[in-house]
Design a protein around this motif. Sequence first.
Motif, PDB file in Angstrom:
ATOM      1  N   VAL A   1     -27.987  26.841  23.812  1.00 47.95           N
ATOM      2  CA  VAL A   1     -27.488  27.010  25.135  1.00 47.95           C
ATOM      3  C   VAL A   1     -27.102  25.258  25.764  1.00 47.95           C
ATOM      4  O   VAL A   1     -25.796  25.453  26.305  1.00 47.95           O
ATOM      5  CB  VAL A   1     -28.531  27.268  26.299  1.00 47.95           C
ATOM      6  CG1 VAL A   1     -28.019  27.017  27.613  1.00 47.95           C
ATOM      7  CG2 VAL A   1     -28.907  28.864  26.013  1.00 47.95           C
ATOM      8  N   LEU A   2     -27.427  24.431  24.962  1.00 49.23           N
ATOM      9  CA  LEU A   2     -27.091  22.936  25.500  1.00 49.23           C
ATOM     10  C   LEU A   2     -25.697  22.705  24.689  1.00 49.23           C
ATOM     11  O   LEU A   2     -25.127  21.853  25.235  1.00 49.23           O
ATOM     12  CB  LEU A   2     -28.003  22.081  25.150  1.00 49.23           C
ATOM     13  CG  LEU A   2     -29.465  22.350  25.842  1.00 49.23           C
ATOM     14  CD1 LEU A   2     -30.425  21.209  25.535  1.00 49.23           C
ATOM     15  CD2 LEU A   2     -29.394  22.179  27.327  1.00 49.23           C
ATOM     16  N   TYR A   3     -25.358  23.288  23.666  1.00 46.28           N
ATOM     17  CA  TYR A   3     -24.341  22.820  22.791  1.00 46.28           C
ATOM     18  C   TYR A   3     -22.941  22.989  23.470  1.00 46.28           C
ATOM     19  O   TYR A   3     -22.156  22.013  23.415  1.00 46.28           O
ATOM     20  CB  TYR A   3     -24.392  23.319  21.593  1.00 46.28           C
ATOM     21  CG  TYR A   3     -25.680  22.911  20.706  1.00 46.28           C
ATOM     22  CD1 TYR A   3     -26.453  21.935  20.869  1.00 46.28           C
ATOM     23  CD2 TYR A   3     -25.812  23.634  19.390  1.00 46.28           C
ATOM     24  CE1 TYR A   3     -27.468  21.655  20.139  1.00 46.28           C
ATOM     25  CE2 TYR A   3     -26.651  23.226  18.532  1.00 46.28           C
ATOM     26  CZ  TYR A   3     -27.800  22.306  18.898  1.00 46.28           C
ATOM     27  OH  TYR A   3     -28.664  21.871  18.137  1.00 46.28           O
ATOM     28  N   GLY A   4     -22.702  24.215  23.893  1.00 42.19           N
ATOM     29  CA  GLY A   4     -21.391  24.421  24.514  1.00 42.19           C
ATOM     30  C   GLY A   4     -21.231  23.499  25.778  1.00 42.19           C
ATOM     31  O   GLY A   4     -19.768  22.795  25.845  1.00 42.19           O
TER      32      GLY A   4
ATOM     33  N   ALA B   1     -17.036  30.645  19.290  1.00 42.80           N
ATOM     34  CA  ALA B   1     -18.311  29.889  19.685  1.00 42.80           C
ATOM     35  C   ALA B   1     -19.593  30.692  18.866  1.00 42.80           C
ATOM     36  O   ALA B   1     -20.814  29.920  18.742  1.00 42.80           O
ATOM     37  CB  ALA B   1     -18.475  30.391  21.153  1.00 42.80           C
ATOM     38  N   PHE B   2     -19.387  31.762  18.466  1.00 43.86           N
ATOM     39  CA  PHE B   2     -20.516  32.413  17.577  1.00 43.86           C
ATOM     40  C   PHE B   2     -21.080  31.447  16.494  1.00 43.86           C
ATOM     41  O   PHE B   2     -22.126  31.539  15.959  1.00 43.86           O
ATOM     42  CB  PHE B   2     -20.181  33.733  17.238  1.00 43.86           C
ATOM     43  CG  PHE B   2     -21.189  34.386  16.284  1.00 43.86           C
ATOM     44  CD1 PHE B   2     -22.503  34.546  17.013  1.00 43.86           C
ATOM     45  CD2 PHE B   2     -20.973  34.629  14.973  1.00 43.86           C
ATOM     46  CE1 PHE B   2     -23.489  35.256  16.109  1.00 43.86           C
ATOM     47  CE2 PHE B   2     -22.017  35.273  14.169  1.00 43.86           C
ATOM     48  CZ  PHE B   2     -23.333  35.508  14.841  1.00 43.86           C
ATOM     49  N   GLY B   3     -20.017  30.647  16.194  1.00 44.09           N
ATOM     50  CA  GLY B   3     -19.914  29.869  14.742  1.00 44.09           C
ATOM     51  C   GLY B   3     -20.732  28.386  15.117  1.00 44.09           C
ATOM     52  O   GLY B   3     -20.613  27.516  14.344  1.00 44.09           O
ATOM     53  N   LEU B   4     -21.045  28.245  16.367  1.00 41.32           N
ATOM     54  CA  LEU B   4     -21.536  26.820  17.035  1.00 41.32           C
ATOM     55  C   LEU B   4     -22.851  26.750  16.608  1.00 41.32           C
ATOM     56  O   LEU B   4     -23.862  26.703  17.324  1.00 41.32           O
ATOM     57  CB  LEU B   4     -21.269  26.898  18.629  1.00 41.32           C
ATOM     58  CG  LEU B   4     -20.958  25.489  18.990  1.00 41.32           C
ATOM     59  CD1 LEU B   4     -19.828  24.716  18.707  1.00 41.32           C
ATOM     60  CD2 LEU B   4     -21.042  25.660  20.575  1.00 41.32           C
ATOM     61  N   THR B   5     -23.022  26.490  15.246  1.00 41.91           N
ATOM     62  CA  THR B   5     -24.591  26.037  14.900  1.00 41.91           C
ATOM     63  C   THR B   5     -24.831  24.645  15.038  1.00 41.91           C
ATOM     64  O   THR B   5     -23.860  24.096  15.677  1.00 41.91           O
ATOM     65  CB  THR B   5     -24.640  26.461  13.344  1.00 41.91           C
ATOM     66  OG1 THR B   5     -23.689  25.395  12.684  1.00 41.91           O
ATOM     67  CG2 THR B   5     -24.107  27.852  12.976  1.00 41.91           C
TER      68      THR B   5
ATOM     69  N   LEU C   1     -13.309  25.019  11.371  1.00 42.36           N
ATOM     70  CA  LEU C   1     -14.708  24.589  11.255  1.00 42.36           C
ATOM     71  C   LEU C   1     -15.730  25.699  11.083  1.00 42.36           C
ATOM     72  O   LEU C   1     -16.521  25.636  10.070  1.00 42.36           O
ATOM     73  CB  LEU C   1     -14.918  23.586  12.299  1.00 42.36           C
ATOM     74  CG  LEU C   1     -16.256  22.600  12.103  1.00 42.36           C
ATOM     75  CD1 LEU C   1     -16.280  21.534  10.908  1.00 42.36           C
ATOM     76  CD2 LEU C   1     -16.178  21.626  13.633  1.00 42.36           C
ATOM     77  N   GLY C   2     -15.473  26.441  11.991  1.00 39.07           N
ATOM     78  CA  GLY C   2     -16.704  27.760  11.711  1.00 39.07           C
ATOM     79  C   GLY C   2     -16.515  28.638  10.696  1.00 39.07           C
ATOM     80  O   GLY C   2     -17.499  28.980  10.147  1.00 39.07           O
ATOM     81  N   ILE C   3     -15.181  28.863  10.347  1.00 36.89           N
ATOM     82  CA  ILE C   3     -15.065  29.794   9.322  1.00 36.89           C
ATOM     83  C   ILE C   3     -15.451  29.151   7.811  1.00 36.89           C
ATOM     84  O   ILE C   3     -16.186  29.952   7.143  1.00 36.89           O
ATOM     85  CB  ILE C   3     -13.555  30.212   9.140  1.00 36.89           C
ATOM     86  CG1 ILE C   3     -13.027  31.009  10.188  1.00 36.89           C
ATOM     87  CG2 ILE C   3     -13.072  30.842   7.647  1.00 36.89           C
ATOM     88  CD1 ILE C   3     -11.417  31.198  10.525  1.00 36.89           C
ATOM     89  N   GLY C   4     -15.283  28.093   7.624  1.00 36.74           N
ATOM     90  CA  GLY C   4     -15.585  27.335   6.389  1.00 36.74           C
ATOM     91  C   GLY C   4     -17.192  27.492   6.341  1.00 36.74           C
ATOM     92  O   GLY C   4     -17.715  27.849   5.180  1.00 36.74           O
TER      93      GLY C   4
END
Lengths: 228, 107
Positions: free
Chosen positions: A84-87, A107-111, A136-139
């Motif tokens: 929750v804090l990352y975004g 944003a689903f890929g925001l690990t 970044l997320g796709i890779g």
Amino acid sequence: MISQRSALLSGFSASLPIAMGYFPISFSFGVAATQGGFSVIEAFSLSLIIYAGASQFLALALLTSGAPLLVSAFTLIAMNLRHVLYGPALMREAGKDASTRYAWAWAFGLTDEVFGQALGALSCGQRFSEPYMFGLGIGAYASWLSGTAVGAFAGGGALDAWPAISAGLGFMLPALFLALLLSILSRRQLPVIAVAGAVTVAATLAIGGTSGILLGMLAGAVTGVLRR
Amino acid sequence: MNADLLIVALLAGAANWAFRALPILLRTDRMALGGWLERFLSATGPAAIATLFVASILPALTPDLIRLLPLITGISAVLGGWLATRSVALATLAGAIAHGATVWMIG
């Protein structure tokens, strides 16, 4: 201004260290899932739908031990509360005018690692762009899914004959976190970093790993609030 | 496919999406700018990365110096790689290679 295509490629190339770190972890997950009695499709589906490493390993443990459905689900959900804090932290660095039109998808890929890499790039002066976030997320996501699939097909002990390679790949994520930390290091952030690290150690030893991460992060952020 | 597994995965996956995407879509970072929330958010990133680094090396800490050696060389290589190149990717790769090579050398 860089084109959308080059931003996408730039994000994809920035995902390389993350992808190299993700592959052995998701590979291990695929192996563990099939050893726990799940099919290749089920292992792959967990990675596809949940896409959070620690949660997925915990899901295996909970489901194979026969834990109640809702208890399992809420435990997994609680584990990822920190995201929750990352975004907001990322968008604050990106600036008020940064576009979030396609955030519902990227944003689903925001690990943890994607967040860290994106924040590091912004701290180094790079402009925020959604195509970069997609790249970044796709890779990272592709590596996570392919590692799971290969691990599930390979079964147990596939890397046992190559301990040095296994160890090197296993160190990729700690190395990435340290490199990201160095990239955003400043005198102003030192108290935040020191408190976050110390509380993580103390809470992990006293309570457990997941609580350690959450409490360390919160303690560091609160230190930032108290700072003058 | 196991129905229980699918339900747990969908609930956890939906929550993950909500945790990661909703604060961005709602632009919660724009709220109370200049106040305590701004300081909290600006400290969250460094705090998160520091926490994740510490949590990732904690399981490898041991009083046995030989077993600790790969961690020491790995961390040293990341520091050296960063100072030499100022590249996150190259520093990461240097750390992983040094760590793996040390494991190979000590057997």
